[in-house]
Structure formats: structure tokens, C-alpha cells
Design an enzyme around this catalytic site. Sequence first.
Site, PDB file in Angstrom:
ATOM      1  N   TYR A  57      -6.999  15.334  -8.308  1.00 12.88           N
ATOM      2  CA  TYR A  57      -6.200  14.535  -9.250  1.00 12.88           C
ATOM      3  C   TYR A  57      -5.174  15.436  -9.929  1.00 12.88           C
ATOM      4  O   TYR A  57      -3.988  15.112  -9.987  1.00 12.88           O
ATOM      5  CB  TYR A  57      -7.096  13.866 -10.298  1.00 12.88           C
ATOM      6  CG  TYR A  57      -6.341  12.902 -11.182  1.00 12.88           C
ATOM      7  CD1 TYR A  57      -5.997  11.627 -10.733  1.00 12.88           C
ATOM      8  CD2 TYR A  57      -5.942  13.258 -12.470  1.00 12.88           C
ATOM      9  CE1 TYR A  57      -5.286  10.742 -11.536  1.00 12.88           C
ATOM     10  CE2 TYR A  57      -5.232  12.382 -13.279  1.00 12.88           C
ATOM     11  CZ  TYR A  57      -4.908  11.120 -12.813  1.00 12.88           C
ATOM     12  OH  TYR A  57      -4.199  10.244 -13.607  1.00 12.88           O
ATOM     13  N   THR A  63      -7.411   1.510 -19.639  1.00 15.54           N
ATOM     14  CA  THR A  63      -7.182   0.727 -18.414  1.00 15.54           C
ATOM     15  C   THR A  63      -8.478   0.778 -17.592  1.00 15.54           C
ATOM     16  O   THR A  63      -9.424   1.488 -17.949  1.00 15.54           O
ATOM     17  CB  THR A  63      -6.040   1.329 -17.540  1.00 15.54           C
ATOM     18  OG1 THR A  63      -6.490   2.591 -17.041  1.00 15.54           O
ATOM     19  CG2 THR A  63      -4.749   1.502 -18.308  1.00 15.54           C
ATOM     20  N   ASP A 112       0.883  -1.165   0.000  1.00 17.87           N
ATOM     21  CA  ASP A 112       0.000   0.000   0.000  1.00 17.87           C
ATOM     22  C   ASP A 112       0.924   1.218   0.000  1.00 17.87           C
ATOM     23  O   ASP A 112       1.649   1.448   0.982  1.00 17.87           O
ATOM     24  CB  ASP A 112      -0.906  -0.015   1.240  1.00 17.87           C
ATOM     25  CG  ASP A 112      -1.830   1.206   1.290  1.00 17.87           C
ATOM     26  OD1 ASP A 112      -1.529   2.222   0.620  1.00 17.87           O
ATOM     27  OD2 ASP A 112      -2.842   1.149   2.016  1.00 17.87           O
ATOM     28  N   LYS A 115      -1.077  15.226  -9.474  1.00 18.50           N
ATOM     29  CA  LYS A 115      -0.199  14.924 -10.605  1.00 18.50           C
ATOM     30  C   LYS A 115       0.781  16.076 -10.866  1.00 18.50           C
ATOM     31  O   LYS A 115       1.893  15.860 -11.323  1.00 18.50           O
ATOM     32  CB  LYS A 115      -1.029  14.603 -11.846  1.00 18.50           C
ATOM     33  CG  LYS A 115      -1.813  13.286 -11.720  1.00 18.50           C
ATOM     34  CD  LYS A 115      -0.874  12.108 -11.460  1.00 18.50           C
ATOM     35  CE  LYS A 115      -1.575  10.772 -11.459  1.00 18.50           C
ATOM     36  NZ  LYS A 115      -0.654   9.647 -11.179  1.00 18.50           N
ATOM     37  N   THR A 120     -10.041   4.227 -16.699  1.00 24.14           N
ATOM     38  CA  THR A 120     -10.835   5.006 -17.659  1.00 24.14           C
ATOM     39  C   THR A 120     -12.077   4.254 -18.144  1.00 24.14           C
ATOM     40  O   THR A 120     -12.776   4.740 -19.039  1.00 24.14           O
ATOM     41  CB  THR A 120      -9.976   5.383 -18.884  1.00 24.14           C
ATOM     42  OG1 THR A 120      -9.468   4.179 -19.479  1.00 24.14           O
ATOM     43  CG2 THR A 120      -8.827   6.285 -18.495  1.00 24.14           C
TER      44      THR A 120
HETATM   45  P1  NAD Z   1      -5.359   1.178 -12.968  1.00 20.62           P
HETATM   46  O1  NAD Z   1      -6.455   1.559 -12.059  1.00 20.62           O
HETATM   47  O2  NAD Z   1      -5.576   0.127 -13.978  1.00 20.62           O
HETATM   48  O3  NAD Z   1      -4.058   0.770 -12.137  1.00 20.62           O
HETATM   49  C1  NAD Z   1      -3.671   1.434 -10.978  1.00 20.62           C
HETATM   50  C2  NAD Z   1      -3.041   0.438 -10.050  1.00 20.62           C
HETATM   51  O4  NAD Z   1      -2.636   1.129  -8.861  1.00 20.62           O
HETATM   52  C3  NAD Z   1      -3.999  -0.678  -9.634  1.00 20.62           C
HETATM   53  O5  NAD Z   1      -3.390  -1.933  -9.763  1.00 20.62           O
HETATM   54  C4  NAD Z   1      -4.311  -0.340  -8.176  1.00 20.62           C
HETATM   55  O6  NAD Z   1      -4.620  -1.451  -7.368  1.00 20.62           O
HETATM   56  C5  NAD Z   1      -3.011   0.336  -7.758  1.00 20.62           C
HETATM   57  N1  NAD Z   1      -3.185   1.119  -6.537  1.00 20.62           N
HETATM   58  C6  NAD Z   1      -4.165   2.013  -6.234  1.00 20.62           C
HETATM   59  N2  NAD Z   1      -4.021   2.465  -4.991  1.00 20.62           N
HETATM   60  C7  NAD Z   1      -2.934   1.834  -4.477  1.00 20.62           C
HETATM   61  C8  NAD Z   1      -2.279   1.874  -3.219  1.00 20.62           C
HETATM   62  N3  NAD Z   1      -2.731   2.645  -2.194  1.00 20.62           N
HETATM   63  N4  NAD Z   1      -1.181   1.118  -3.043  1.00 20.62           N
HETATM   64  C9  NAD Z   1      -0.722   0.325  -4.051  1.00 20.62           C
HETATM   65  N5  NAD Z   1      -1.290   0.235  -5.248  1.00 20.62           N
HETATM   66  C10 NAD Z   1      -2.398   0.982  -5.459  1.00 20.62           C
HETATM   67  O7  NAD Z   1      -4.927   2.545 -13.663  1.00 20.62           O
HETATM   68  P2  NAD Z   1      -3.816   2.926 -14.743  1.00 20.62           P
HETATM   69  O8  NAD Z   1      -4.510   3.711 -15.779  1.00 20.62           O
HETATM   70  O9  NAD Z   1      -2.965   1.772 -15.133  1.00 20.62           O
HETATM   71  O10 NAD Z   1      -2.970   3.969 -13.877  1.00 20.62           O
HETATM   72  C11 NAD Z   1      -1.573   3.897 -13.664  1.00 20.62           C
HETATM   73  C12 NAD Z   1      -1.037   5.283 -13.422  1.00 20.62           C
HETATM   74  O11 NAD Z   1      -1.175   6.065 -14.621  1.00 20.62           O
HETATM   75  C13 NAD Z   1      -1.787   6.059 -12.331  1.00 20.62           C
HETATM   76  O12 NAD Z   1      -0.862   6.800 -11.567  1.00 20.62           O
HETATM   77  C14 NAD Z   1      -2.674   7.000 -13.142  1.00 20.62           C
HETATM   78  O13 NAD Z   1      -3.016   8.161 -12.425  1.00 20.62           O
HETATM   79  C15 NAD Z   1      -1.786   7.293 -14.318  1.00 20.62           C
HETATM   80  N6  NAD Z   1      -2.488   7.785 -15.502  1.00 20.62           N
HETATM   81  C16 NAD Z   1      -3.496   7.079 -16.066  1.00 20.62           C
HETATM   82  C17 NAD Z   1      -4.092   7.546 -17.219  1.00 20.62           C
HETATM   83  C18 NAD Z   1      -5.184   6.773 -17.904  1.00 20.62           C
HETATM   84  O14 NAD Z   1      -5.843   7.330 -18.788  1.00 20.62           O
HETATM   85  N7  NAD Z   1      -5.415   5.515 -17.584  1.00 20.62           N
HETATM   86  C19 NAD Z   1      -3.671   8.738 -17.794  1.00 20.62           C
HETATM   87  C20 NAD Z   1      -2.633   9.450 -17.182  1.00 20.62           C
HETATM   88  C21 NAD Z   1      -2.049   8.964 -16.051  1.00 20.62           C
END
Ligand code: NAD
Length: 250
Positions: A155, A190, A62, A159, A193
Site C-alpha cells: 500500500y 469509509t 476496472d 501510494k 477503514t
Molecule cells: P472505498 O473502499 O470506500 O472506495 C474505493 C472504491 O474504489 C470502491 O468503490 C471500490 O469498488 C473501487 N475500486 C476498487 N478496486 C477497483 C478497481 N479495480 N476498479 C475500479 N474501482 C475499484 O475507499 P475510500 O476510502 O473511499 O478510498 C478512496 C481512495 O482514497 C483510495 O485510493 C484509498 O487508497 C485512498 N485513501 C483512503 C484513506 C482512508 O482512510 N479511507 C486514506 C488515504 C487514502
Amino acid sequence: MRLAGKVALISGGARGMGAAEARLFAREGARVVIGDILEAEGRAVEADIKTKGGEGVFVRLDVTREADWQAAVGQAVSRFGKLDVLVNNAGIGGGTRIEETTVEAWDRTMEVNAKGVFLGTKAAIPAMRRAGGGSIINISSQLGLVGTDNSSPEYQASKGAVRLLTKATAIQYARDRIRANSVHPGPVVTAMTERRRADPATYQLMVSRIPLGRYGQPDDVAYGVLYLASDESAFVTGSELVIDGGWTAQ
Ligand code: NAD
């Protein structure tokens, strides 16, 4: 192989972009520690890596808990001998305006998205110093660079914090040969979204803001993270790698 001999820890590695990075890193020769709160998904990524002949291990992490970070870095060192690469990828989303945002929502997002990156960086630095250097890759967002009407204040603020924490890390630890760079993905397919992509109007609105006309795939981002993890980027620190289909170019 581009990461031969390297040991990497990826937070949020159980699914989405983190899982894509874990698989790609293992294919490129890294030994990978997958840290997440999602145990079943994390173990599935571990099993997949092993089935394909790679080396990986899931640890329960975590990112808001300092003790978990100590244990995760400890696992990297005890299982694989060192730590070279940290990807601070774990994050949570959100989407309300300032007036509708609760203090609890603000605190929770800042805890995971900003404090989590700070704690990971803090835990990794001593191990990286012992390894003779390292690479820290912080996953921010295109929304860590520009504002938008349909994200959330916490958010965007979290970021933005990641972007500047990355630069502070790069400057403070350059002499230890520890590099730090931020990555700024645009909308990616993912779980994060999923809800927005399921709503046709929101989906069309999002795609209309992406000059390349599509959402990114997790691998579109993973290849950029791979570059920053590898020695190919040995002279790159404090930089921002934007992988957003052109969102911020307009
Ligand atoms: P996702 O939700 O598929 O994956 C996020 C992962 O983080 C999950 O496995 C979740 O369990 C884990 N997580 C959440 N809280 C946690 C905690 N307290 N401790 C440990 N793990 C934790 O989302 P994603 O799209 O793969 O996101 C990955 C990163 O990319 C994030 O930081 C997100 O903000 C960033 N991001 C995503 C997008 C998008 O469009 N998907 C765009 C820009 C940035």
C-alpha cells in the site's frame, strides 16, 4: 458554480470518497462519469445525482484494464462531449508487514493503486488535449508521504508511486495545459477503514496520531479535490495537497 461546463471522470466513484466527489462535482455544475466495479452502488450514486437535478452516468470500469479505461473516456466524450477532469480515486487497502506479505498481495495492490492510475492517465490525456487542457487529480495517501507500522508495504509503495507519477505527468503535459496534482488524505470514515474503526484499540491508536483528534469525513477530502478540479487552481500543478488532520505535520 465552481465546475460549470466541466466533464469529470471519477474512478472508484461508487462509494466512499469517490462518491462524495461525484455528488459534490455534480452540485457544482459538472457532468460526471462514475467509474467503478461496484455496479449497484455506482448506479445508486448516478440516481442520486439525477434526483438532485445534476448530470451523471455510471460506467463499469476496472482500473486495471486498459480497454475499460478507453470505454470510460469514450463514454465521457460521447455522452457529454469532452473530458476536462480525471480523478484517479479507486484504490484498495492492506495491512501486513513485509514478511507476511505475499507476492500476490503485492502485485494486486500495485495493479489497482499504481497501474490503475497510470492507465487512467494514459487514456485521459488525448481527450484532455482535444479539450484544450485538463486537470488530473490522483488520490495518494498520507502513507504515500511517510512510513507507518500498521499499513502494508505494497500500500505504501503504491501510494508513493502515485505521488511521483503525478509529478512526471505534470511535467510532461504542462505544455498541453494538462495539470496533475496528488491528494494525500489521512484516515477517513469509509468502507476501507471500517474494520480498523470497529476495533477500539486500533481506533484509539489511529486517532492518537491525528492532531485534530478525529477521522476525516469524505467531504473533507472532496472539497480539496474540487479546488484542484476547478479553474481556481489554474496555476497549480505537480503539487501535493495534504488533507490528514495534521498526521504528517508532527
Ligand atoms: P472505498 O473502499 O470506500 O472506495 C474505493 C472504491 O474504489 C470502491 O468503490 C471500490 O469498488 C473501487 N475500486 C476498487 N478496486 C477497483 C478497481 N479495480 N476498479 C475500479 N474501482 C475499484 O475507499 P475510500 O476510502 O473511499 O478510498 C478512496 C481512495 O482514497 C483510495 O485510493 C484509498 O487508497 C485512498 N485513501 C483512503 C484513506 C482512508 O482512510 N479511507 C486514506 C488515504 C487514502
